[in-house]
Design a protein around this motif. Structure first.
Motif, mmCIF file in Angstrom:
data_model
loop_
_atom_site.group_PDB
_atom_site.id
_atom_site.type_symbol
_atom_site.label_atom_id
_atom_site.label_comp_id
_atom_site.label_asym_id
_atom_site.label_seq_id
_atom_site.Cartn_x
_atom_site.Cartn_y
_atom_site.Cartn_z
ATOM 1 N N THR A 26 0.939 -1.210 -0.235
ATOM 2 C CA THR A 26 0.029 0.120 -0.041
ATOM 3 C C THR A 26 0.714 1.419 0.051
ATOM 4 O O THR A 26 1.782 1.301 0.874
ATOM 5 N N VAL B 152 -0.515 4.263 4.496
ATOM 6 C CA VAL B 152 -1.592 3.965 5.288
ATOM 7 C C VAL B 152 -1.429 5.229 6.208
ATOM 8 O O VAL B 152 -0.611 5.450 6.758
ATOM 9 N N CYS C 214 -6.363 3.235 3.717
ATOM 10 C CA CYS C 214 -5.349 3.005 2.628
ATOM 11 C C CYS C 214 -5.316 3.563 1.440
ATOM 12 O O CYS C 214 -6.514 3.514 0.784
ATOM 13 N N SER D 269 -8.789 -1.099 -2.266
ATOM 14 C CA SER D 269 -9.880 -1.850 -1.576
ATOM 15 C C SER D 269 -9.220 -3.269 -1.010
ATOM 16 O O SER D 269 -9.342 -3.644 0.113
ATOM 17 N N LYS E 96 -6.975 -2.673 1.871
ATOM 18 C CA LYS E 96 -7.681 -2.527 3.086
ATOM 19 C C LYS E 96 -8.057 -3.979 3.795
ATOM 20 O O LYS E 96 -7.653 -4.041 4.896
ATOM 21 N N PHE F 88 -12.224 1.549 8.744
ATOM 22 C CA PHE F 88 -11.343 1.208 7.862
ATOM 23 C C PHE F 88 -11.558 1.686 6.452
ATOM 24 O O PHE F 88 -12.696 1.210 6.006
ATOM 25 N N HIS G 58 -10.591 2.956 2.209
ATOM 26 C CA HIS G 58 -9.502 3.130 1.116
ATOM 27 C C HIS G 58 -9.696 4.296 0.142
ATOM 28 O O HIS G 58 -10.973 4.777 0.321
#
Length: 569
Positions: A53, A56, A66, A99, A102, A123, A125
């Motif tokens: 990623t 973050v 993310c 996604s 994440k 959470f 993205h």
């Protein structure tokens, strides 16, 4: 300023503009954590998985995002995300990638010990197009997986916080709200995003390496073994740690491999038990001389006069069950009962006269004469006498310390010998203080990873300060406690020598100090009750100290090649 981890961006392709985005995210306030190029690697069902990623973002009261960054020209045509040069993007485009990452992160957290975080932290993205303006984004038609609310544009480069917080403000179908405590947030960072560890060789690992070095067969030892192949009788002398028992055991093993029975005699029962446990071999029988007398005479107590009669019968009949005899700790076979009956000489005569090719070897250390007053006569009567010189058990520093009170000669160590840490002498003010110090020493050794720790007293078990605290030969139900005399011939990674006082260095006792200290392979700790006056007297009377005594305890420790400590360490 946000807390950036790492403080500077990792390596990245210049075209990605991740450096520009890194600098922009650093403008976030100090309650944000930003992790650049966060990777997750795992294997499931034998398949290797890896993801990265770009960024973050973590905020204790808002959640986790993310974020994927896509700079330069980006196109979406015929259901496919393309770079400006027409090459398809991996992972189905930036939204699908963000996604997927994440959910990989959430699964990674769930697989650890912090699954509870998923129930109290949002959470999300998102995708950042730093080359696309807000107006241009409005005119774009994104594919079904892309939502413009989850997109940051070039305007966010001047200050991304309001754009980031817009995403954090979104509600989730699960109605989860972020409510991480400071402790939970710190733990999430420490265990998931930025674990910290320090890989260093443990003390036990270093001890294993040192033992590998010590247990190599030296040229000197190999030469003795080769010589003994041609010599039927021999007495081999050597200071503590020169490998006498190692050679004796190897010689017994070679005879057993050849199908010939070996009688291996020693003096200490603990050494006999150790040899049986670690070097058990068909055709090799390990006995103490007392145990051998009981076995031969079928008695519960040794009667050396009866043993002599039994051996004389063997001599006449030629039926002695052993072709080879090996004696370890030969210097201890000089007690009056053994010498008066002359049983060792009789065993020698049986072997030499009755068996063609039979052998009789004695290994001894004249410096460890602590069980008898004089060297046994049979050793001096043997025609062939050899000497081992090079220490292969102790570190060089321990070898020096063990010899200092009994000889001015420096120990000879083999080339490449382990130097090791100097011994420590812990000066105690009282018996209670020594008990406390011993406990502290053991705790520190255990914390450093040492497991093979033995406590040796310079006195008797009953006279030791630990006499009331030992159960079945174990201190704290774990550590072997015994006397220096009884542990003679054995060794341990660490020896804690206790009950050291002024009397330890008197002429009749100083060899006990040598025996005890020379049992230590890797580390030597000495607990002593000695006043300044005691140290001064020992320095001049035993250690032949020539300099002016200024700081008695420090000078005393230095004369023994050791480090002196006062107080709990």
């Amino acid at each position: 300023m946000a807390i950036m981890i790492p403080e500077k961006p990792r390596d990245f392709a210049p075209a990605s503009q991740e450096g520009l985005i890194f600098d922009a995210l650093a403008l976030l306030s100090d309650d944000y954590y930003v992790f650049h190029s966060f990777r997750i690697t795992d294997t499931r069902d034998g398949t290797f998985h890896e993801s990265e990623t770009d960024f973050v973002i973590l905020n204790r009261t808002k959640g986790v995002i993310c974020l994927e960054a896509k700079a330069g020209q980006v196109r979406y045509e015929n259901g496919c995300w393309l770079y400006g040069n027409g090459i398809p993007m991996h992972n189905g485009g930036p939204f699908n990638q963000a996604s997927a990452n994440k959910y990989k992160l959430m699964r990674y957290i769930s697989d650890g010990s912090m699954e509870f975080v998923l129930e109290k932290c949002k959470f999300f993205h998102a995708v950042w197009f730093p080359s696309v303006s807000k107006d241009r984004l409005k005119s774009m038609t994104l594919p079904s997986e892309g939502d413009k609310t989850l997109v940051l544009t070039k305007e966010a480069l001047d200050g991304p916080e309001e754009f980031i917080d817009r995403i954090y403000a979104l509600h989730l179908p699960s109605n989860i709200e972020t409510r991480l405590s400071e402790m939970e947030c710190d733990r999430l960072i420490r265990e998931i995003f930025c674990p910290q560890f320090n890989v260093f060789p443990s003390a036990s690992f270093e001890a294993d390496l040192k033992k590998i070095v010590f247990h190599r067969l030296l040229d000197e030892q190999a030469g003795i073994l080769d010589f003994l192949d041609e010599q039927l009788t021999a007495a081999v002398n050597g200071a503590a740690g020169t490998g006498k028992t190692m050679i004796a055991v190897e010689k017994a093993r070679r005879h057993a491999i050849a199908g010939e029975r070996v009688l291996f005699l020693c003096f200490n029962s603990q050494l006999k038990d150790y040899l049986e446990e670690n070097y058990a071999k068909d055709l090799v029988d390990y006995y103490t001389i007392a145990g051998f007398a009981c076995k031969m005479c079928n008695a519960v107590a040794p009667d050396y006069a009866k043993l002599k009669d039994r051996l004389e019968d063997y001599y006449i009949s030629g039926s002695f069950p052993y072709k080879h005899v090996i004696i370890d700790e030969g210097q201890d076979f000089g007690s009056e009962a053994i010498e008066e009956t002359d049983i060792i000489q009789l065993i020698h005569d049986i072997i030499v006269d009755a068996y063609q090719g039979g052998t009789f070897y004695v290994f001894y250390d004249r410096l460890q004469l602590v069980q008898a007053r004089e060297m046994p006569k049979f050793i001096g009567d043997l025609d062939c006498r050899l000497t081992l010189y090079r220490n292969c058990r102790n570190t060089e520093n321990i070898a020096i310390t063990s010899l200092r009170p009994i000889t001015e000669n420096k120990p000879k160590v083999f080339e490449g010998a382990v130097k090791g840490a100097p011994a420590k002498i812990h000066f105690c003010e009282s018996v209670q203080n020594e008990k406390e110090r011993i406990d502290s020493i053991i705790d520190n050794l255990a914390a450093d990873g040492y497991r093979d720790i033995v406590l040796l007293t310079c006195k008797t078990e009953k006279a030791s300060i630990l006499s009331d605290y030992v159960n079945k030969g174990k201190y704290r139900n774990k550590y072997l406690f015994t006397t220096c005399r009884k542990f003679k011939g054995l060794e341990a990674d660490v020896v804690v020598l206790l009950d050291v006082d002024k009397t330890t260095f008197e002429q009749d006792n100083v060899l006990i100090f040598y025996v005890g200290t020379s049992r230590a392979r890797i580390k030597l700790e000495i607990a002593a009750i000695l006043s300044d006056d005691d140290c001064k007297e020992i320095l001049t009377s035993t250690l032949n100290y020539q300099g002016k005594v200024r700081r008695a305890k420090k000078d005393f420790a230095g004369a023994l090649n050791a480090i002196g400590t006062i107080g709990i360490q």
